[in-house]
Design an enzyme around this catalytic site. Structure first.
Site, PDB file in Angstrom:
ATOM      1  N   ALA A   5      -4.471   0.766 -53.090  1.00 16.77           N
ATOM      2  CA  ALA A   5      -4.492   2.219 -53.724  1.00 16.77           C
ATOM      3  C   ALA A   5      -3.901   3.233 -52.636  1.00 16.77           C
ATOM      4  O   ALA A   5      -2.567   2.843 -52.259  1.00 16.77           O
ATOM      5  CB  ALA A   5      -5.901   2.745 -54.188  1.00 16.77           C
ATOM      6  N   SER A   6      -4.677   4.348 -52.452  1.00 16.82           N
ATOM      7  CA  SER A   6      -3.808   5.367 -51.957  1.00 16.82           C
ATOM      8  C   SER A   6      -3.517   5.108 -50.248  1.00 16.82           C
ATOM      9  O   SER A   6      -3.184   5.870 -49.704  1.00 16.82           O
ATOM     10  CB  SER A   6      -4.736   6.669 -51.986  1.00 16.82           C
ATOM     11  OG  SER A   6      -4.377   7.145 -53.037  1.00 16.82           O
ATOM     12  N   VAL A   7      -4.076   4.093 -49.743  1.00 20.65           N
ATOM     13  CA  VAL A   7      -3.665   3.658 -48.504  1.00 20.65           C
ATOM     14  C   VAL A   7      -2.275   3.540 -48.431  1.00 20.65           C
ATOM     15  O   VAL A   7      -1.655   3.684 -47.463  1.00 20.65           O
ATOM     16  CB  VAL A   7      -4.338   2.247 -47.887  1.00 20.65           C
ATOM     17  CG1 VAL A   7      -3.903   1.789 -46.634  1.00 20.65           C
ATOM     18  CG2 VAL A   7      -6.018   2.673 -47.583  1.00 20.65           C
ATOM     19  N   GLU A  25      -9.565  10.528 -52.230  1.00 18.72           N
ATOM     20  CA  GLU A  25      -9.522   9.645 -53.364  1.00 18.72           C
ATOM     21  C   GLU A  25     -10.348  10.056 -54.266  1.00 18.72           C
ATOM     22  O   GLU A  25     -10.350   9.845 -55.463  1.00 18.72           O
ATOM     23  CB  GLU A  25      -9.483   8.003 -53.108  1.00 18.72           C
ATOM     24  CG  GLU A  25      -9.167   7.387 -53.989  1.00 18.72           C
ATOM     25  CD  GLU A  25      -7.732   7.270 -54.451  1.00 18.72           C
ATOM     26  OE1 GLU A  25      -7.545   6.828 -55.489  1.00 18.72           O
ATOM     27  OE2 GLU A  25      -6.976   7.801 -53.619  1.00 18.72           O
ATOM     28  N   LYS A  72      -0.041   5.485 -49.189  1.00 19.06           N
ATOM     29  CA  LYS A  72       0.794   6.558 -48.855  1.00 19.06           C
ATOM     30  C   LYS A  72       1.051   6.611 -47.409  1.00 19.06           C
ATOM     31  O   LYS A  72       2.217   7.231 -47.102  1.00 19.06           O
ATOM     32  CB  LYS A  72      -0.081   8.004 -49.047  1.00 19.06           C
ATOM     33  CG  LYS A  72      -0.402   8.131 -50.624  1.00 19.06           C
ATOM     34  CD  LYS A  72      -1.542   9.379 -50.740  1.00 19.06           C
ATOM     35  CE  LYS A  72      -1.572   9.685 -52.214  1.00 19.06           C
ATOM     36  NZ  LYS A  72      -2.164   8.525 -53.039  1.00 19.06           N
TER      37      LYS A  72
END
Length: 527
Positions: free
Chosen positions: A118-120, A14, A122
């Site tokens: 956020a990118s968790v 990230e 994915k």
């Protein structure tokens, strides 16, 4: 006795775009920067080193939850973080779920407070895809266009991208090559790729990019015939009892504002406009994250007995491939038996970690945004791993504050040097007899302005992701302040020195003026 590895590898996609150790990347990056920027890199590197503790052996008996509360509270206070939520689970069940501090709305943060992660997100998108695989409607090694005909790019190699390439980030997709226009839906986001090229051939190597998960989420929509949020609610969140969790299309739908931290002070701020679904759109709570991690520890079975995936699919989700040995389906393979993933947007941060060999899962969410010099959620996780191992965790050095102070001092130095340059402008001009030499000496003063104007382009190149002014303002406010002040001061010095140069040069005299002066002088002599 279990051996917990607390000197965890600091690979944060990230922050840096791709896994690769933060310390080594910071050191290599510093070679490309000016002296003042190198000072900031050095400060960050020292802070990161201080945050890493030596390995310790696990404690006997139950986990010390009082130590967890004490450590998290101390970390928040020392680093100026308004609020956070934590979940620690084991294969046997919940160890500790708690909230700390307050959110930007003034409400106390609890284990049931909603946070964008956020990118968790994915890893959630990957599980959604694996649900389709188990249902027999998708195969991982089939081309994406088999299921998503609307996925078309200018690059013909795009037809070779497989579903697995998307989940393992080996597709070659690069958001810098896609249009920067806004998107309000997954359909629109995929359609924006029509004129884009790939960075490399599919499957050639790993490269982290949000587009992978966004295309994957759209594929889930098309194959299932349901909006992505509905599919997640019914097929992923539902079986695990994650009733407070959802996924949203844009940052405007986040439940509340987070904070931006400047000089150690957290300032409430709304998240900048951005499309997030599939890659960064999950909104959840610490309690629900405990359920999520528990399923990963127990072969796909949630705490209430609901199954989200088979044991075999969980194994696939946790096992890297030869093409992508460090990244697998929304997880970074930090070490054998350990998976993690960070998530950060300008106003919130999150981190999830699975200690598979030891049977623990940790999730941390904080109410302040990730910057180029702060990754608090994963730093807190490091401390919690130490506590799980029976060690004593220290709150650590507030790296972001150190960096802010460095750039604050540099800003003051620039102002002082600028004032000195203005005051000595006449002396400087008098020492420059040739205008050409003087002009060359003034050229370096144009550098801050040039860097300021081109900063989004430079940041995009270094960050390996399209970066606009809004992201820079949220992510590196003190750097922008330093550059802005440097630009204004440099222009002021140039302006004053140019005026001094012009004033110090004799005024050219025309031939007629010279004759008149001669006649007048002769007449006066005759008299």
């Amino acid at each position: 006795m279990i051996d917990f590895r607390t000197a965890r590898r600091l690979s944060r996609p990230e922050v840096f775009g791709e896994p690769g150790g933060v310390l080594s990347r910071m050191l290599s990056l510093s070679r490309m920067l000016s002296l003042s920027q190198r000072l900031s890199c050095v400060a960050l590197t020292v802070g990161l080193i201080l945050l890493v503790a030596p390995p310790v052996a696990a404690q006997d008996g139950p986990v010390d939850t009082v130590a967890i509360d004490r450590y998290v509270t101390a970390y928040l206070n020392r680093n100026g973080i308004p609020g956070a939520a934590v979940a620690v689970v084991s294969r046997e069940g919940v160890v500790h779920v708690a909230g700390y501090g307050r959110g930007s709305d003034g409400a106390d943060v609890t284990g049931d407070t909603a946070f964008p992660v956020a990118s968790v997100s994915k890893s959630f998108t990957a599980v959604a895809m694996l649900r389709l695989v188990e249902q027999g409607t998708v195969r991982l090694d089939d081309p994406v266009v088999t299921y998503l005909p609307e996925f078309a790019m200018a690059d013909p190699r795009a037809r070779q991208i497989t579903v697995r390439n998307l989940l393992d980030q080996t597709s070659g997709l690069d958001d810098r090559r896609a249009p920067a226009g806004p998107a309000e839906s997954l359909r629109r986001r995929v359609s924006q790729l029509a004129g884009a090229d790939l960075l490399f051939a599919p499957g050639e190597r790993f490269r982290y990019d949000n587009l992978n998960s966004e295309v994957a989420a759209r594929l889930v929509e098309v194959v299932s015939g349901r909006p992505f949020a509905s599919f997640m609610a019914e097929e992923v969140f539902g079986p695990l009892g994650m009733r407070a969790s959802t996924t949203v299309d844009t940052a405007a739908r986040f439940p509340r504002s987070g904070h931006v931290r400047v000089f150690g002070t957290a300032v409430p701020a709304p998240a900048p406009a951005a499309f997030v679904n599939g890659s960064q759109g999950v909104v959840t709570t610490a309690a629900d994250m405990g359920r999520w991690l528990g399923a990963h520890l127990n072969e796909g079975v949630g705490p209430d007995g609901g199954r989200v995936l088979s044991a075999e699919s969980i194994r696939v989700a946790h096992t890297p491939t030869a093409r992508s040995p460090e990244y697998v389906m929304g997880w970074i393979a930090d070490d054998p038996g350990e998976l993690s993933h960070s998530g950060g947007n300008p106003t919130f941060m999150a981190e999830q970690t699975l200690l598979l060999r030891d049977g623990y899962g940790i999730a941390v969410m904080v109410d302040v945004g990730m910057t180029a010099t702060a990754a608090d959620a994963d730093a807190i996780v490091d401390g919690l791993v130490t506590i799980l191992g029976g060690g004593r965790a220290a709150a650590g050095v507030p790296v972001s504050l150190v960096t802010d102070v460095v750039f604050g001092v540099l800003t003051i130095v620039v102002i002082a040097l600028g004032a000195l340059g203005v005051r000595r402008a006449r002396r400087w001009a008098a020492a420059r007899r040739r205008m050409g030499t003087a002009a060359v000496r003034l050229l370096p003063y144009l550098v801050p302005g040039a860097v300021s104007v081109s900063l989004p382009v430079l940041a995009t190149a270094l960050y390996t992701r399209r970066t606009g002014w809004d992201a820079l303002a949220y992510g590196v406010p003190t750097v922008l302040m330093w550059l802005g002040v440097s630009t204004v001061v440099a222009l002021a010095v140039v302006t004053v020195r140019v005026r001094a140069l012009v004033a110090s040069r004799p005024v050219p005299v025309s031939s007629s003026q010279a004759r008149d002066a001669t006649v007048v002088g002769s007449g006066s002599h005759a008299e």
